[in-house]
Design an enzyme around this catalytic site. Structure first.
Site, PDB file in Angstrom:
ATOM      1  N   MET A  48     -16.708 -19.810 -20.731  1.00 29.73           N
ATOM      2  CA  MET A  48     -15.464 -20.095 -20.032  1.00 29.73           C
ATOM      3  C   MET A  48     -15.123 -18.907 -19.160  1.00 29.73           C
ATOM      4  O   MET A  48     -15.305 -17.769 -19.557  1.00 29.73           O
ATOM      5  CB  MET A  48     -14.349 -20.380 -21.032  1.00 29.73           C
ATOM      6  N   CYS A  49     -14.616 -19.185 -17.963  1.00 25.39           N
ATOM      7  CA  CYS A  49     -14.354 -18.129 -16.993  1.00 25.39           C
ATOM      8  C   CYS A  49     -13.075 -18.421 -16.229  1.00 25.39           C
ATOM      9  O   CYS A  49     -12.537 -19.525 -16.273  1.00 25.39           O
ATOM     10  CB  CYS A  49     -15.511 -18.008 -16.001  1.00 25.39           C
ATOM     11  N   GLY A  50     -12.625 -17.397 -15.541  1.00 24.25           N
ATOM     12  CA  GLY A  50     -11.571 -17.577 -14.558  1.00 24.25           C
ATOM     13  C   GLY A  50     -12.196 -17.409 -13.193  1.00 24.25           C
ATOM     14  O   GLY A  50     -12.904 -16.423 -12.941  1.00 24.25           O
TER      15      GLY A  50
END
Length: 612
Positions: free
Chosen positions: A1-3
């Protein structure tokens, strides 16, 4: 998961204060989603109207042996920002990072002629099974592609200043802020209705939309669309000989009937077997190969655990695919709710008064004070419905999986702390802004933070902070298996046809009602929500099944809704818990109606935050 965060700016324009404030705010907010690594890359488009492209990526390390920084930048000049998980469709080894694997796939078609490139690009994206939001810049054609998966399981917001205007910024971001922030650029959710592209090779900046289409929909340009990995809800109506007999109609719908177990037809037995296999595989793909980043005894997987049917089945399946010596965190949240406490105190006072009258009438002078002896006990504040159900379900889990170490994490939220964090949570749910969104989001925000307490074997309670970075959620079960009261209403009004229509409607709108909001809330703590019930193979199975095999609302509550999952729960070994019914999280955790002021308080909370 990333921004992920991206902008297009006029290369010759002056950056406005509004844009600079917006970018700095979004960069800080996205960094919370990816505490493992952050990076920035800049590119320039020199034909047409010159533009500067800025890419920012923040990474939460959940795939591969090492942290892989973002943005992914190739020697060709192509750039990928990837916030997703590839669980199937494209092979990703347990030692590999799926963003790097996807980038390599995209590089293999990089030299396709510009006119053919969109088709080649879509053919790769079409294969991916898993949640995602992304931005990809193809340098040679000066085109960007971006979008969300077909269910919208990852958040993506945009600011666009109008087509054809390159003097003002275009922004994409994983997370945003409230609409009350008048000093920042406004943001809206990118619809989860397909993949978008934008050509930067001319002064006119226009969007091209490649929609998600099912096999049954008209596809005049079939090669230039995305193909849904599941069909529409099966509209076949059950015949009388296919249905087991219903029970007496005098059973009360709002009461539990654990003694009632409908007969299983051969069709139902086959459906249960299919669901155990396919949902189990969905869970397996979502819990295997998670890197261990903390201490050896830390749980890598947590479950948002109300004790309800959905999360209980996920816990039992996760137990099958995680090493037996590894703990699993069960995150159970309860709120101190002054309104509920006030109402409960009034009920107890009334009961006390009635008992006193009864004692006087019978000539008894015994003290009735035992009714409220524990009223001052602090633990009683957090004895919410989901806490009670959670402990009941924990006992059944311990019985069927005695060798697993289950950390039942009591996340207790005092009213003062909930009030103090309200404006922060309102920021994360934006652009959604209803009281219901806030009530749900508060429960998920505190639960996913994982700060609480656990009971040791000797009964001692000790502080505990969950280190699990992957959180399983049962979202999607109620929408597909008829778990809401509105399904009962539709069945009563329109029979099987009305129920089928409502199930299709729930699946169609799940991205706008739930998933973007929940992703923004849970990821604020550097955690990733995963939804096994929304795996493409699970949705395909449930959509294909005849409606009565999923939900049979001829039966009372706790029996007929999600009937397939109830039969599956009994197959997994659960007895009492198989009759639990749906309780919305805002009522189970008691975040609903915590104060008298309601909706008006939302605006004031964010105004106060914006001015501080």
């Amino acid at each position: 998961m990333c921004g992920i965060l991206f902008s297009i700016q006029d290369s010759h324009g002056t950056l406005t204060d509004e844009y600079s404030r917006t970018w700095a705010t979004l960069q800080e907010l996205n960094s919370r989603r990816g505490p493992s690594a952050q990076d920035t890359h800049t590119a320039h488009v020199t034909q047409g109207q010159e533009a500067t492209l800025t890419f920012y990526g923040a990474v939460l390390h959940l795939r591969g042996d090492t942290v892989c920084r973002q943005p992914h930048v190739a020697q060709s000049g192509n750039v990928l920002l990837w916030n997703g998980e590839i669980f199937d469709g494209i092979a990703v080894d347990q030692h590999e990072n799926d963003g790097e694997v996807l980038m390599a796939k995209l590089e293999s078609i990089s030299e396709e002629p510009s006119s053919d490139y969109p088709k080649a690009f879509l053919s790769i994206m079409d294969k991916i099974e898993g949640p995602y939001a992304f931005l990809y810049f193809h340098a040679s054609s000066k085109r960007i592609f971006f979008g969300r998966d077909c269910l919208g399981r990852r958040s993506l917001l945009w600011h666009r200043s109008g087509e054809g205007n390159m003097n003002l910024p275009f922004i994409l971001t994983s997370v945003g802020y409230s609409l009350f922030r008048s000093n920042l650029l406004p943001l809206d959710e990118v619809p989860a209705d397909g993949i978008y592209s934008m050509s930067l090779d001319s002064k006119e900046r226009t969007l091209t939309h490649y929609p998600w289409l099912s096999a049954l929909e008209d596809q005049p340009e079939a090669s230039l669309c995305m193909h849904l990995p599941f069909g529409r809800v099966n509209t076949t109506l059950p015949t009388e000989d296919q249905l087991p007999p219903a029970f007496a109609t005098d059973l009360k719908f709002d009461q539990a009937h654990p003694e009632i177990v409908p007969a299983m037809t051969d069709d139902m037995k086959h459906a249960v077997s299919q669901l155990i296999e396919i949902l189990g595989d969905s869970v397996r793909r979502r819990v295997q190969d998670i890197p261990r980043t903390g201490m050896p005894h830390d749980a890598r997987v947590g479950i948002l655990f109300s004790g309800g049917l959905d999360c209980l089945c996920l816990a039992a399946l996760a137990d099958r695919f995680l090493p037996k010596g590894e703990a699993i965190d069960l995150l159970n949240v309860g709120f101190e709710n002054p309104r509920s406490e006030k109402a409960k105190a009034a009920e107890e006072a009334l009961a006390l008064k009635r008992l006193k009258k009864l004692q006087l009438a019978n000539g008894s002078h015994g003290s009735p004070s035992t009714l409220d002896a524990s009223n001052g006990n602090a633990a009683k504040k957090f004895s919410v419905p989901d806490r009670i159900t959670g402990y009941e379900s924990l006992k059944e889990l311990q019985r069927i999986a005695p060798n697993r170490h289950w950390n039942f994490v009591e996340v207790n939220v005092p009213f003062e702390e909930a009030t103090a964090q309200r404006s922060e949570i309102l920021e994360r749910i934006a652009p959604l802004d209803t009281v219901m969104d806030l009530s749900i989001a508060m429960a998920f925000w505190f639960a996913s933070r994982g700060v609480g307490q656990i009971k040791m074997e000797n009964g001692e309670t000790v502080p505990y902070i969950s280190q699990a970075k992957v959180l399983l959620s049962g979202l999607g079960a109620d929408e597909q298996l008829g778990g809401y009261s509105r399904h009962k209403d539709q069945f009563a009004a329109g029979g099987w046809e009305g129920l089928i229509h409502e199930l299709q409607l729930d699946l169609d709108r799940i991205s706008t009602r739930n998933l973007g909001r929940d992703d923004r809330i849970i990821s604020d703590h550097g955690k990733e929500a995963r939804y096994p019930f929304l795996g493409a193979h699970v949705v395909a199975l449930l959509s294909s099944l005849r409606v009565d095999l999923k939900v049979d609302l001829r039966y009372p509550r706790g029996v007929g809704e999600k009937i397939l999952l109830r039969h599956m729960a009994r197959d997994l070994g659960f007895v009492r818990s198989s009759s639990h019914w749906k309780r919305a999280v805002q009522f189970g955790a008691r975040t609903a109606k915590m104060t008298e002021s309601g909706r008006s308080e939302i605006g004031q909370a964010v105004v106060n935050r914006s001015s501080s």
